[in-house]
Each structure stands twice: as C-alpha cells, then as structure tokens.
Motif scaffolding. Sequence first.
Motif, PDB file in Angstrom:
ATOM      1  N   LEU A 170       5.279 -13.962   4.202  1.00 12.64           N
ATOM      2  CA  LEU A 170       5.803 -13.049   5.213  1.00 12.64           C
ATOM      3  C   LEU A 170       4.788 -11.965   5.538  1.00 12.64           C
ATOM      4  O   LEU A 170       4.497 -11.693   6.709  1.00 12.64           O
ATOM      5  N   VAL A 171       4.220 -11.352   4.522  1.00 11.10           N
ATOM      6  CA  VAL A 171       3.286 -10.246   4.738  1.00 11.10           C
ATOM      7  C   VAL A 171       2.016 -10.724   5.420  1.00 11.10           C
ATOM      8  O   VAL A 171       1.532 -10.099   6.381  1.00 11.10           O
ATOM      9  N   SER A 172       1.443 -11.830   4.955  1.00 17.65           N
ATOM     10  CA  SER A 172       0.193 -12.299   5.552  1.00 17.65           C
ATOM     11  C   SER A 172       0.380 -12.742   6.992  1.00 17.65           C
ATOM     12  O   SER A 172      -0.486 -12.525   7.843  1.00 17.65           O
ATOM     13  N   SER A 173       1.527 -13.347   7.320  1.00 23.06           N
ATOM     14  CA  SER A 173       1.753 -13.805   8.691  1.00 23.06           C
ATOM     15  C   SER A 173       2.000 -12.647   9.640  1.00 23.06           C
ATOM     16  O   SER A 173       1.574 -12.687  10.797  1.00 23.06           O
ATOM     17  N   ARG A 174       2.653 -11.602   9.147  1.00 25.08           N
ATOM     18  CA  ARG A 174       2.975 -10.486  10.033  1.00 25.08           C
ATOM     19  C   ARG A 174       1.877  -9.417  10.040  1.00 25.08           C
ATOM     20  O   ARG A 174       1.554  -8.857  11.093  1.00 25.08           O
ATOM     21  N   MET A 175       1.292  -9.099   8.862  1.00 25.69           N
ATOM     22  CA  MET A 175       0.391  -7.948   8.772  1.00 25.69           C
ATOM     23  C   MET A 175      -1.000  -8.279   8.253  1.00 25.69           C
ATOM     24  O   MET A 175      -1.857  -7.397   8.195  1.00 25.69           O
ATOM     25  N   GLY A 176      -1.229  -9.524   7.865  1.00 26.05           N
ATOM     26  CA  GLY A 176      -2.578  -9.921   7.484  1.00 26.05           C
ATOM     27  C   GLY A 176      -2.817  -9.979   5.995  1.00 26.05           C
ATOM     28  O   GLY A 176      -2.060  -9.432   5.192  1.00 26.05           O
ATOM     29  N   VAL A 177      -3.921 -10.643   5.632  1.00 26.75           N
ATOM     30  CA  VAL A 177      -4.212 -10.886   4.217  1.00 26.75           C
ATOM     31  C   VAL A 177      -4.669  -9.633   3.484  1.00 26.75           C
ATOM     32  O   VAL A 177      -4.497  -9.530   2.275  1.00 26.75           O
ATOM     33  N   LYS A 178      -5.242  -8.662   4.204  1.00 27.94           N
ATOM     34  CA  LYS A 178      -5.678  -7.449   3.503  1.00 27.94           C
ATOM     35  C   LYS A 178      -4.485  -6.650   3.010  1.00 27.94           C
ATOM     36  O   LYS A 178      -4.522  -6.084   1.908  1.00 27.94           O
ATOM     37  N   VAL A 179      -3.439  -6.583   3.801  1.00 28.04           N
ATOM     38  CA  VAL A 179      -2.225  -5.912   3.333  1.00 28.04           C
ATOM     39  C   VAL A 179      -1.637  -6.669   2.147  1.00 28.04           C
ATOM     40  O   VAL A 179      -1.228  -6.079   1.145  1.00 28.04           O
ATOM     41  N   ARG A 180      -1.617  -7.999   2.263  1.00 29.27           N
ATOM     42  CA  ARG A 180      -1.067  -8.800   1.165  1.00 29.27           C
ATOM     43  C   ARG A 180      -1.893  -8.643  -0.107  1.00 29.27           C
ATOM     44  O   ARG A 180      -1.348  -8.382  -1.190  1.00 29.27           O
ATOM     45  N   ASP A 181      -3.222  -8.797   0.000  1.00 33.35           N
ATOM     46  CA  ASP A 181      -4.068  -8.855  -1.196  1.00 33.35           C
ATOM     47  C   ASP A 181      -4.364  -7.488  -1.792  1.00 33.35           C
ATOM     48  O   ASP A 181      -4.488  -7.363  -3.015  1.00 33.35           O
ATOM     49  N   ARG A 182      -4.491  -6.460  -0.957  1.00 32.53           N
ATOM     50  CA  ARG A 182      -4.905  -5.153  -1.468  1.00 32.53           C
ATOM     51  C   ARG A 182      -3.752  -4.190  -1.710  1.00 32.53           C
ATOM     52  O   ARG A 182      -3.912  -3.213  -2.453  1.00 32.53           O
ATOM     53  N   ALA A 185      -0.115  -7.454  -3.478  1.00 38.00           N
ATOM     54  CA  ALA A 185      -0.419  -8.211  -4.703  1.00 38.00           C
ATOM     55  C   ALA A 185      -0.562  -7.321  -5.935  1.00 38.00           C
ATOM     56  O   ALA A 185      -0.063  -7.688  -7.016  1.00 38.00           O
ATOM     57  N   PRO A 186      -1.215  -6.148  -5.854  1.00 37.27           N
ATOM     58  CA  PRO A 186      -1.267  -5.300  -7.051  1.00 37.27           C
ATOM     59  C   PRO A 186       0.113  -4.881  -7.548  1.00 37.27           C
ATOM     60  O   PRO A 186       0.335  -4.775  -8.758  1.00 37.27           O
ATOM     61  N   VAL A 187       1.042  -4.665  -6.625  1.00 36.83           N
ATOM     62  CA  VAL A 187       2.389  -4.252  -7.023  1.00 36.83           C
ATOM     63  C   VAL A 187       3.140  -5.411  -7.671  1.00 36.83           C
ATOM     64  O   VAL A 187       3.731  -5.265  -8.745  1.00 36.83           O
ATOM     65  N   THR A 188       3.129  -6.586  -7.044  1.00 36.40           N
ATOM     66  CA  THR A 188       3.872  -7.711  -7.617  1.00 36.40           C
ATOM     67  C   THR A 188       3.263  -8.176  -8.938  1.00 36.40           C
ATOM     68  O   THR A 188       3.984  -8.567  -9.855  1.00 36.40           O
ATOM     69  N   THR A 189       1.934  -8.107  -9.042  1.00 39.62           N
ATOM     70  CA  THR A 189       1.293  -8.491 -10.302  1.00 39.62           C
ATOM     71  C   THR A 189       1.626  -7.491 -11.396  1.00 39.62           C
ATOM     72  O   THR A 189       1.902  -7.872 -12.541  1.00 39.62           O
ATOM     73  N   GLY A 190       1.609  -6.198 -11.050  1.00 35.09           N
ATOM     74  CA  GLY A 190       1.901  -5.172 -12.044  1.00 35.09           C
ATOM     75  C   GLY A 190       3.359  -5.131 -12.454  1.00 35.09           C
ATOM     76  O   GLY A 190       3.684  -4.916 -13.617  1.00 35.09           O
ATOM     77  N   SER A 193       4.336  -9.559 -12.804  1.00 38.43           N
ATOM     78  CA  SER A 193       3.318 -10.468 -13.341  1.00 38.43           C
ATOM     79  C   SER A 193       3.239 -11.729 -12.505  1.00 38.43           C
ATOM     80  O   SER A 193       3.073 -12.833 -13.030  1.00 38.43           O
ATOM     81  N   ALA A 194       3.363 -11.594 -11.180  1.00 43.24           N
ATOM     82  CA  ALA A 194       3.426 -12.762 -10.308  1.00 43.24           C
ATOM     83  C   ALA A 194       2.707 -12.502  -8.992  1.00 43.24           C
ATOM     84  O   ALA A 194       2.606 -11.368  -8.528  1.00 43.24           O
ATOM     85  N   SER A 195       2.208 -13.579  -8.381  1.00 37.65           N
ATOM     86  CA  SER A 195       1.601 -13.513  -7.066  1.00 37.65           C
ATOM     87  C   SER A 195       2.667 -13.236  -6.019  1.00 37.65           C
ATOM     88  O   SER A 195       3.818 -13.693  -6.154  1.00 37.65           O
ATOM     89  N   PRO A 196       2.332 -12.505  -4.947  1.00 38.96           N
ATOM     90  CA  PRO A 196       3.327 -12.273  -3.886  1.00 38.96           C
ATOM     91  C   PRO A 196       3.813 -13.563  -3.251  1.00 38.96           C
ATOM     92  O   PRO A 196       4.932 -13.605  -2.716  1.00 38.96           O
ATOM     93  N   LEU A 370      -2.751   0.484 -10.995  1.00 43.36           N
ATOM     94  CA  LEU A 370      -2.609  -0.948 -10.753  1.00 43.36           C
ATOM     95  C   LEU A 370      -3.954  -1.488 -10.299  1.00 43.36           C
ATOM     96  O   LEU A 370      -4.816  -0.722  -9.873  1.00 43.36           O
ATOM     97  N   THR A 371      -4.130  -2.783 -10.383  1.00 42.43           N
ATOM     98  CA  THR A 371      -5.420  -3.371 -10.006  1.00 42.43           C
ATOM     99  C   THR A 371      -5.242  -4.428  -8.926  1.00 42.43           C
ATOM    100  O   THR A 371      -4.235  -5.144  -8.898  1.00 42.43           O
TER     101      THR A 371
END
Length: 512
Positions: A170-182, A185-190, A193-196, A370-371
């Motif tokens: 959802l995030v990558s399709s609407r707002m792009g991979v930078k929003v998803r990855d940066r 993803a740090p929030v869901t991983t922290g 412990s999972a990928s968005p 978070l990382t």
Amino acid sequence: MPSNPANRESSRAEPATLAARAATRHIVVIGGGIGGLIAARECVKVGMHVTVLEASDAVGGAIRQAEIDGVVVDAGAESYATRGGRVRALLNELGLTDRIVAPAAGSAWLAGIPGVGAAPLPVGGILGIPSNPFQEDVRRIIGWSGVWRAYLDRVRPPLTIGHSQSLGKLVSSRMGVKVRDRLVAPVTTGVYSASPEDVDVDIAAPGLNAALTRVGSLSGAVQALRDESAARAAQAAAAQAPGAAVEGIAGGMMVLIEALVADIEMLGGVVRTGVRVSEIAQSAASWTVRAEGRALADSDADAESATEALEFSADGVVLGTSEAGARHLLENIAPALAETAAADAPEIEIVTLLLRASALQGAPRGTGVLTVPGSHTAKALTHSTAKWEWLRAAAGDRHLVRVSFGAQGEPAATAGLDDDATAQLALREASALLGVPLAPGDLIGAHRSRFVQSQPASIIGSGERREAARAAIQAVPGLAAVGAWLAGTGLAQVIPDAREEADRLRRSLIWD
C-alpha cells in the motif's frame, strides 16, 4: 406464565452448587508465563484447585529481570500498551495502581538513513506514514525526490475501494519506496520484527483502509485518523484517563509477575518451578500430566538436590507454553493441530548495557533509536535511563541501554557469540546508533536475554493460523491454551485472551 417452583429452587441453590463443584476440580497449568499465570488466577479465584508447572527456575516468560552491578532492570518486556485498558485494570485489581509510570517525553531517532546518517523520527504519522510529506523532518529523511513521489499520492485518482492487505504494498504504490523503506520499515521492524510487506494494514492500523476510501489519499487518510485520535485523546484527558500509548511499572515488570504469584498462592494455588512436563494424557474425563523436576522436600537443601519423576492428575489442563512446546505435548491429544500451519517465530536477543559514559548525559538521541533495515547489525536501541525515571534514579550517574538483535527472517547476529563478544558487539552498535564514542572501559556490566518471539497478530495470515490452531485445541474437552502464539504479542492482547480462554475452560468443567 408462572415460574416453576423447582426451577426457582434450583436457581437459589445454584451458586452454592457451583462453588462446591469448583472445589472438586483440579487444573494443571503448564507454563508460568503471563498467559499461564492469568489463566491460573482466573481458575483459582472461583475455588478450583490449581497447580502451575514452570520448567525454568523462574516464572514470567517474556517478562524477566536481571541485576547488573546492583541495578535491577527489565531483561524482557519493559512496558505494556494502554489500549483497551485491560492491563491497567489488572494492575488495579492487584493493588499496583501507584506503581504505574509513563515514559519520559522525548523523541525517538532513526539511524542508517542513506546520505544523512541519523535524524529524529518525524512526528504526526501512523506507522511511519507521514500525513504531510513536505514536513521538514520527513523531507530530511526521504529527500526531495522522495517528497515529490509521496506527493503524487494526493493527485493520483482516488481509490474507490481503499482496501489493501499488505502495508508495504500500500505504501509503496501510493507514496513510493523511500517512504516505505526509510520511514515505515524501521517502525515495523522495530515494533513487529517484520517487513512492512508482511504487515496486515487492518490489524496494524485499524481504520486506515476505510479512511483511504473516504478521503482518497493515503496521507489524507493518516491525517484523518490522527484528527480522530486527537479528539479521543482530548476526551480521555477531560475524563482524566491515561494518555500515554505505553506504560511501565516502577521497579520493573516483574512486580506484576510477583503480585500474580502472590495472589494465586493466597487463594490456595500452587506455583512450582523447575518442573518440566514431558507428557500429557487424557482418559475419560481426567488428565494425567507427567513431568520431571525438583521434588517437594522437608528442607531447602533437600529440594535443591532432589529430582524425581512427577505425576499429576487433573480435570483440566491449560497450556501456557511456546507454540513449539504446545505442539509437542499435543501431538497425540489434538491431531487436528498438526494439520494447521506453525508460524515463523524469530529468535531475538536483547542485550542490556550498564555504562558510565558521560557522553550519554542529556539523552543525545532521545529515548531510543530505530534503524533502517540493513543499515546496522542491531535493529533498535532503547536508552532506558532516559525513558524511565525510576530506572534513572536507580542507576544514579550511570546509563542503561538495551540493544535489540534479530527480526523475522533474520537471525540475531549475537546467536553464535559468547557473552563477552556479545557485550562488545552491543557496545559498538550502541556507539553507532547513539552517535557518541563508547569505549570498552565505559562498560560496567552487561546482560543478554534470548527469546523466541511469537508472531504478532498484525502479520498477514496470522489471524487465520491462530483461529485454526485454537479450534483444534478447543475441540478437546478439558483443554485450553494461552499465550502470545495464540493471542498475538503484547500484554494488552495476551491478558484478555488468557482470561477468556480460562473462563471457557472453567465454565465447561463447572457448568457442564
């Protein structure tokens, strides 16, 4: 229609009859984690005989503590989510209201940002999704190219049906991979412990899909949900309700475990540690639980050295073990369980460091870091003495930080290291994440704690897996199971789930 006198008499006699029936029932709870203890308390408080059997030397499960150079710290769960108010209600029941504490105000940071390094996490988003991509703290992390890509969400055709299951997609399709990855993803991983990509939108962010349909853009949906949340927070503040998303307990979360054990024992229950259950068997309406552990002896010295085969007879059994432990014990009891899929359960480690570094004075990066996935060996860090006032007072002029390793599909980098090497790796990661020099001489003491993390409820498909497993268990009369692998992670989910499952079992044994 006139009531039947016999029915009236039965109704009057019913409470006493039920109480007498409860007093004849024995429940064995296997596993002394929070779920097992809650289930035990629910059964013993209606007059049932309850025995809790814990394989390790201490109850608590994911709630555990350690002492580092005289400072007692949480070595597992350090807080609970306030949503639903169920954990706070339990603390009230146990007389612990005055021990409830809120974390200190302060922003968290994000480390490992390409071309930037580290920066404060943006405010005003949900799960890292920004409501305004032009916001300065957002732009700093995703850059202008990321900002303009995210802005396309506002001008793209609105979704007529805003429903996406995968948060990452959802995030990558609407707002792009930078929003998803940066940002996401740090929030869901922290947190999970999972990928968005594996996180279910409807579970992790309830109402987001509906708001997306209503508003037409993802950033607009985030803003709409935040406005609704702010309105609810204002109402809660007016009612003097707690406003923090998480709370802790002064003295550590083991205070809750100790209070539960004391309450269970006061009501006549028995809690035994060092007893490892090897087999459970069912015959007619009774259960046999076979185990090996310390025998009850006349003296402490005898108890420490004596180990024997133990056998317990029960009317009902509650499994409060890990998923692997439950599946092993139920292999011949609930064959339908073997047909259900087991969840991936990553092994994570929390390494707590006690430091004398003056460079940490003033919390240079807030209460935690978070990382960006793949940027650091550690997935997250908590500056515990900056987050919790009671811990800062206990540590004096020293600092405590917790460094977390491991995530879904990523084994903890500390898994093959000895304690000294683990502490040094955690120290290097803490230095990098906090942006301050930390030398080996700054380390006063360390503690490592390893967990098999149950799959969070927000992972796609986890709801169906949990429902199938629970149905297989509930099909067996006199059997119940509790814990994070069935309820989802976090006390706010485990506690009410354990109460409901214990209530189901006790009703079947007392009423039927």
